[in-house]
Design a protein around this motif. Sequence first.
Motif, mmCIF file in Angstrom:
data_model
loop_
_atom_site.group_PDB
_atom_site.id
_atom_site.type_symbol
_atom_site.label_atom_id
_atom_site.label_comp_id
_atom_site.label_asym_id
_atom_site.label_seq_id
_atom_site.Cartn_x
_atom_site.Cartn_y
_atom_site.Cartn_z
ATOM 1 N N GLY A 38 3.185 -71.907 -22.608
ATOM 2 C CA GLY A 38 3.242 -71.178 -23.870
ATOM 3 C C GLY A 38 3.897 -69.822 -23.708
ATOM 4 O O GLY A 38 4.783 -69.645 -22.872
ATOM 5 N N TRP A 91 -1.467 -72.568 -24.159
ATOM 6 C CA TRP A 91 -1.698 -73.663 -25.098
ATOM 7 C C TRP A 91 -2.548 -74.765 -24.482
ATOM 8 O O TRP A 91 -3.227 -75.504 -25.198
ATOM 9 C CB TRP A 91 -0.359 -74.319 -25.480
ATOM 10 C CG TRP A 91 0.555 -73.485 -26.285
ATOM 11 C CD1 TRP A 91 0.245 -72.349 -26.965
ATOM 12 C CD2 TRP A 91 1.946 -73.736 -26.502
ATOM 13 N NE1 TRP A 91 1.366 -71.871 -27.599
ATOM 14 C CE2 TRP A 91 2.416 -72.697 -27.335
ATOM 15 C CE3 TRP A 91 2.824 -74.723 -26.094
ATOM 16 C CZ2 TRP A 91 3.740 -72.633 -27.761
ATOM 17 C CZ3 TRP A 91 4.142 -74.658 -26.520
ATOM 18 C CH2 TRP A 91 4.596 -73.626 -27.335
ATOM 19 N N ARG A 140 2.121 -71.304 -33.857
ATOM 20 C CA ARG A 140 1.386 -70.304 -33.084
ATOM 21 C C ARG A 140 1.913 -68.917 -33.431
ATOM 22 O O ARG A 140 3.114 -68.728 -33.663
ATOM 23 C CB ARG A 140 1.524 -70.551 -31.582
ATOM 24 C CG ARG A 140 0.802 -71.803 -31.084
ATOM 25 C CD ARG A 140 -0.694 -71.631 -31.186
ATOM 26 N NE ARG A 140 -1.465 -72.762 -30.683
ATOM 27 C CZ ARG A 140 -1.947 -73.741 -31.440
ATOM 28 N NH1 ARG A 140 -1.672 -73.760 -32.745
ATOM 29 N NH2 ARG A 140 -2.684 -74.697 -30.909
#
Length: 319
Positions: A184, A278, A294
């Motif tokens: 992420g 994540w 996100r």
Amino acid sequence: MTLSLTHVHGDRITVAHGTAGTELFSYVYRPEADWEAPKPYLHPVRTLSGGLVTDYRPNDHRWHKGLQLTASHLSGQNLWGGNTYVHGDGYLALPEKVGSMAHVSFEEVSAAGDRAVIAERLTWHPHDGDLWAEEERRVEVRDVDPETGSWTLTWTSAVTNRRDEDLRFGSPTTHGRPAAGYTGLFWRGPRAFRDGRVFTAESAESAEPAESADSSEGDLMGTQAPWLAYVGEHDGRDGHATVVFEHASSNDHLGEKGTHPAHWFVRSDPFAAVAPSWAFHEELVLPPGETLARAYRVVVADGAWDRAQVAAHLEGLTW
């Protein structure tokens, strides 16, 4: 508090603060070495006074580049860069598994007053170049505050699965390596920030009062908290900087599949790194046609802030 923007087409966009005379960051979107999983990134990122808070291609991990969105394990591919973790064998050079994220177009590039916006469309690809995902990304500068010596970056991404099968987001930890759940949004701090001070909104395994207690990254690795702060001291100039990472409460959800909470990946030794992961402990599965959304906020500040300063500052901000 006027922000200005310079776009070198095909290369980068640089945002500067006119009053302070500081280039706050460059958003670099030109492709780089295939082995490093080419993708856009922010570097250098600086405080209002010009203190550097990111690193670029360090000798231990050439694919670590400032602040970037990554995917260390994605349905058998590596969009992180470098060697790929394989349980039982460690990190292996598997170039056929290294993918990329490609710039497609900018929907908006603007700066006015105390706000700057970079809105971009990207595509995600495995090594063979197939289209796996489309992303809508928005990077925005706001809340520039010379009085506190801080400015705020918001990063929102909406990633849509364009395959005919699930996209499975994982990490080295989901594949068997303890305490390595990185994936992420990922920040690599400068070499000077090694052994920096790390703390969150909670005291995390400390008997000291919450307003003064700090924890090692070992205490915080893989835990949950609304925000995490990293305080480092500069080389080459006096003083400290504080970088605060906050994820929106909506990040804990994944459409109709219910909750999928974010967990912190953080290291201060042997280098400075933070990621609101994540998929730290378990894989995140994105079905065909569905979108993973996100939102993150990063506060970049001059000085060594404490927990009370961070909490008070974040309370005054809006998403």
